[in-house]
Design a protein around this motif. Sequence first.
Motif, mmCIF file in Angstrom:
data_model
loop_
_atom_site.group_PDB
_atom_site.id
_atom_site.type_symbol
_atom_site.label_atom_id
_atom_site.label_comp_id
_atom_site.label_asym_id
_atom_site.label_seq_id
_atom_site.Cartn_x
_atom_site.Cartn_y
_atom_site.Cartn_z
ATOM 1 N N PRO A 18 0.952 -1.328 0.045
ATOM 2 C CA PRO A 18 0.037 -0.087 -0.156
ATOM 3 C C PRO A 18 0.884 1.335 -0.206
ATOM 4 C CG PRO A 18 -0.010 -1.044 2.197
ATOM 5 C CD PRO A 18 0.759 -1.814 1.407
ATOM 6 N N VAL A 19 1.315 1.810 -1.248
ATOM 7 C CA VAL A 19 2.011 3.106 -1.444
ATOM 8 C C VAL A 19 1.032 4.154 -1.416
ATOM 9 C CG1 VAL A 19 3.863 4.047 -2.743
ATOM 10 C CG2 VAL A 19 3.564 1.444 -2.665
ATOM 11 N N THR A 20 1.616 5.249 -0.539
ATOM 12 C CA THR A 20 0.773 6.269 -0.643
ATOM 13 C C THR A 20 1.263 7.416 -1.645
ATOM 14 O OG1 THR A 20 0.924 6.238 1.969
ATOM 15 C CG2 THR A 20 0.160 8.360 0.906
ATOM 16 N N GLY A 21 2.441 7.229 -2.026
ATOM 17 C CA GLY A 21 3.070 7.904 -3.199
ATOM 18 C C GLY A 21 4.628 7.956 -3.366
ATOM 19 N N ALA A 22 5.257 8.634 -4.316
ATOM 20 C CA ALA A 22 6.745 8.200 -4.776
ATOM 21 C C ALA A 22 7.220 9.582 -4.707
ATOM 22 C CB ALA A 22 6.660 7.593 -5.935
ATOM 23 N N VAL A 23 8.738 9.637 -4.714
ATOM 24 C CA VAL A 23 9.502 10.602 -4.745
ATOM 25 C C VAL A 23 10.414 10.265 -5.930
ATOM 26 C CG1 VAL A 23 11.423 12.043 -3.920
ATOM 27 C CG2 VAL A 23 9.350 11.754 -2.567
ATOM 28 N N VAL A 24 10.863 10.926 -6.878
ATOM 29 C CA VAL A 24 11.642 10.387 -7.747
ATOM 30 C C VAL A 24 12.857 11.318 -7.818
ATOM 31 C CG1 VAL A 24 12.042 10.463 -10.668
ATOM 32 C CG2 VAL A 24 9.736 9.820 -9.737
ATOM 33 N N ASP A 55 21.265 14.125 -18.594
ATOM 34 C CA ASP A 55 20.130 13.834 -19.652
ATOM 35 C C ASP A 55 20.058 12.308 -19.824
ATOM 36 O OD1 ASP A 55 19.719 16.556 -20.612
ATOM 37 O OD2 ASP A 55 21.037 16.193 -22.522
ATOM 38 N N ILE A 56 20.972 11.660 -19.415
ATOM 39 C CA ILE A 56 21.108 10.278 -19.272
ATOM 40 C C ILE A 56 20.080 9.786 -18.039
ATOM 41 C CG2 ILE A 56 22.322 7.958 -19.138
ATOM 42 C CD1 ILE A 56 22.309 9.178 -21.801
ATOM 43 N N ALA A 57 20.266 10.482 -17.193
ATOM 44 C CA ALA A 57 19.539 10.331 -15.837
ATOM 45 C C ALA A 57 18.065 10.534 -15.837
ATOM 46 C CB ALA A 57 20.130 10.679 -14.625
ATOM 47 N N LEU A 58 17.697 11.579 -16.727
ATOM 48 C CA LEU A 58 16.565 12.039 -16.997
ATOM 49 C C LEU A 58 15.556 10.997 -17.674
ATOM 50 C CD1 LEU A 58 17.244 15.912 -17.476
ATOM 51 C CD2 LEU A 58 15.917 14.755 -15.410
ATOM 52 N N ILE A 59 16.312 10.557 -18.760
ATOM 53 C CA ILE A 59 15.778 9.426 -19.471
ATOM 54 C C ILE A 59 15.116 8.248 -18.705
ATOM 55 C CG2 ILE A 59 15.863 7.740 -21.325
ATOM 56 C CD1 ILE A 59 18.133 9.429 -22.433
ATOM 57 N N ASP A 60 16.023 7.756 -17.520
ATOM 58 C CA ASP A 60 15.641 6.788 -16.944
ATOM 59 C C ASP A 60 14.658 7.312 -15.747
ATOM 60 O OD1 ASP A 60 16.995 4.834 -18.129
ATOM 61 O OD2 ASP A 60 18.989 5.081 -16.870
ATOM 62 N N ALA A 61 14.725 8.224 -15.095
ATOM 63 C CA ALA A 61 13.785 8.722 -14.213
ATOM 64 C C ALA A 61 12.449 8.978 -15.071
ATOM 65 C CB ALA A 61 14.101 10.314 -13.746
ATOM 66 N N ARG A 62 12.336 9.374 -16.020
ATOM 67 C CA ARG A 62 11.062 9.497 -16.817
ATOM 68 C C ARG A 62 10.230 8.187 -16.833
ATOM 69 N NH1 ARG A 62 13.394 13.998 -19.698
ATOM 70 N NH2 ARG A 62 14.245 12.448 -21.443
ATOM 71 N N LYS A 63 11.173 7.177 -17.132
ATOM 72 C CA LYS A 63 10.749 5.609 -17.038
ATOM 73 C C LYS A 63 9.892 5.349 -15.882
ATOM 74 C CE LYS A 63 14.094 3.943 -20.530
ATOM 75 N NZ LYS A 63 15.221 3.174 -20.767
ATOM 76 N N ALA A 64 10.778 5.785 -14.679
ATOM 77 C CA ALA A 64 10.225 5.509 -13.154
ATOM 78 C C ALA A 64 8.793 6.242 -13.098
ATOM 79 C CB ALA A 64 11.115 6.025 -12.087
ATOM 80 N N VAL A 65 8.856 7.417 -13.668
ATOM 81 C CA VAL A 65 7.673 8.349 -13.555
ATOM 82 C C VAL A 65 6.666 7.671 -14.134
ATOM 83 C CG1 VAL A 65 6.387 10.393 -14.256
ATOM 84 C CG2 VAL A 65 8.759 10.486 -13.235
ATOM 85 N N ASN A 66 6.775 7.242 -15.569
ATOM 86 C CA ASN A 66 6.010 6.633 -16.177
ATOM 87 C C ASN A 66 5.085 5.031 -15.501
ATOM 88 O OD1 ASN A 66 5.457 4.256 -18.838
ATOM 89 N ND2 ASN A 66 4.311 6.135 -19.121
ATOM 90 N N MET A 67 5.974 4.426 -14.848
ATOM 91 C CA MET A 67 5.696 3.381 -14.299
ATOM 92 C C MET A 67 4.770 3.749 -12.976
ATOM 93 S SD MET A 67 7.643 0.825 -11.677
ATOM 94 C CE MET A 67 7.836 2.120 -10.465
ATOM 95 N N PHE A 68 5.263 4.629 -12.343
ATOM 96 C CA PHE A 68 4.030 5.002 -11.088
ATOM 97 C C PHE A 68 2.856 5.662 -11.631
ATOM 98 C CE2 PHE A 68 7.926 5.506 -8.871
ATOM 99 C CZ PHE A 68 7.920 4.562 -7.694
ATOM 100 N N GLN A 69 2.683 6.303 -12.786
ATOM 101 C CA GLN A 69 1.451 6.736 -13.440
ATOM 102 C C GLN A 69 0.630 5.512 -13.847
ATOM 103 O OE1 GLN A 69 3.172 9.314 -16.365
ATOM 104 N NE2 GLN A 69 2.874 11.101 -14.950
ATOM 105 N N LYS A 70 1.399 4.405 -14.330
ATOM 106 C CA LYS A 70 0.620 3.373 -14.903
ATOM 107 C C LYS A 70 -0.226 2.478 -13.883
ATOM 108 C CE LYS A 70 2.784 2.623 -19.509
ATOM 109 N NZ LYS A 70 3.451 1.826 -20.141
ATOM 110 N N PRO A 130 0.525 8.336 -7.104
ATOM 111 C CA PRO A 130 0.902 9.678 -7.157
ATOM 112 C C PRO A 130 2.515 9.906 -6.936
ATOM 113 C CG PRO A 130 -0.306 9.383 -5.133
ATOM 114 C CD PRO A 130 -0.103 8.119 -5.907
ATOM 115 N N ILE A 131 2.773 10.664 -7.630
ATOM 116 C CA ILE A 131 4.188 11.443 -7.436
ATOM 117 C C ILE A 131 4.364 12.872 -6.619
ATOM 118 C CG2 ILE A 131 6.404 12.196 -8.493
ATOM 119 C CD1 ILE A 131 5.336 10.475 -10.836
#
Length: 359
Positions: free
Chosen positions: A228-234, A240-255, A259-260
């Motif tokens: 039971p996760v209340t939310g996430a911090v990214v 740029d390389i880190a941001l590409i993977d961070a966006r993948k983590a964001v996309n996972m939580f959204q799916k 909430p982030i």
Amino acid sequence: MNTQSITALLNTISIPNSNRTLGSEKALSNVTVASDGIHLDLTFPYPVAHLIDELQQRIDQAITTEFGDTPLFVQVQLAIGKHKVQPGVQTIAGVKNIIAVASGKGGVGKSTTSANLAIALSRMGARVGVLDADIYGPSQPTMLGVAGLEPRQHQDKLIPVMAAGEIQVMSVGFLVDTDQAVIWRGPMVSQALQQLLFQSQWDDVDYLIIDLPPGTGDIQLTLAQKIPVTGAVVVTTPQDIALIDARKAVNMFQKVNIPIFGVLENMSVHICSNCGHTESIFGQNGGKQLADKLGVPLLGQLPLTMAVREAMDNGTAGILAEQQPQIAGLYEQAAWQLVQALADQGKDYSRRFPKIVVE
């Protein structure tokens, strides 16, 4: 002078470092005018120990300006509640809110962020726990200075190890030889995470920080489906390389409808330990741009400094705040924004309804 006029006055007072007021937070739970002065009971849905002195000064000034030099007695209590999580997941005894700290990419300082956010929350007055979910590379015991300790067992539960005075910590690093590789397949890793979480005897934790491994694999899937996760911090770096993977983590939580609460940009600038010169060696404002795109707060821009690295390696994260107050203040401000965002989430009322069984 009466309770109505005092309440109306105090409801306009702003809470430091926020766009909130005592009135907007419904913080005034009781106002009493007695022969010895004014008695106030304040109740907050998040920890406020870090700003209570400044808040009391604002209250004193407002009362004195309006009603003269009147003795004032202020009592502060916290009412940190449970907030909504994914539907259909089992709740955890002794834990109110779970905050996942993710990155998508390794090496961006996610574990360092998790440890320091936990310490900041504890210093702010919250009851905090840390679950080290990086089964293959547990680092929280080292960072929090409790490596080599073992959790005690009480009946069929494990008692988390206490770090930095008040932080409850559980990690597979307490249970396996840290010099040996953990060679487990995905189902074993997922089962280990659930056992660490559900079979630990958490003691009235307001915020449980889960330090996730990088990526979007088995651990993250288990987190989304079973915990039971209340939310996430990214956490990301400006690179740029880190941001590409961070966006993948964001996309996972959204799916998975988690909430982030915000983005934390780590290693924002490098600070030279000799001359103090700052340089943006990983680029500039990448985390800010990601936060703006998501419409969530930028929780902070943390520098890359020798002091933080040494504290994490030496297990002295608990005293970093005393040695480096400026850096500690950045983590405190990030934690403050985090708890405000969390408090704005809907409450969890699931336990108010009886379980209905149809036969």
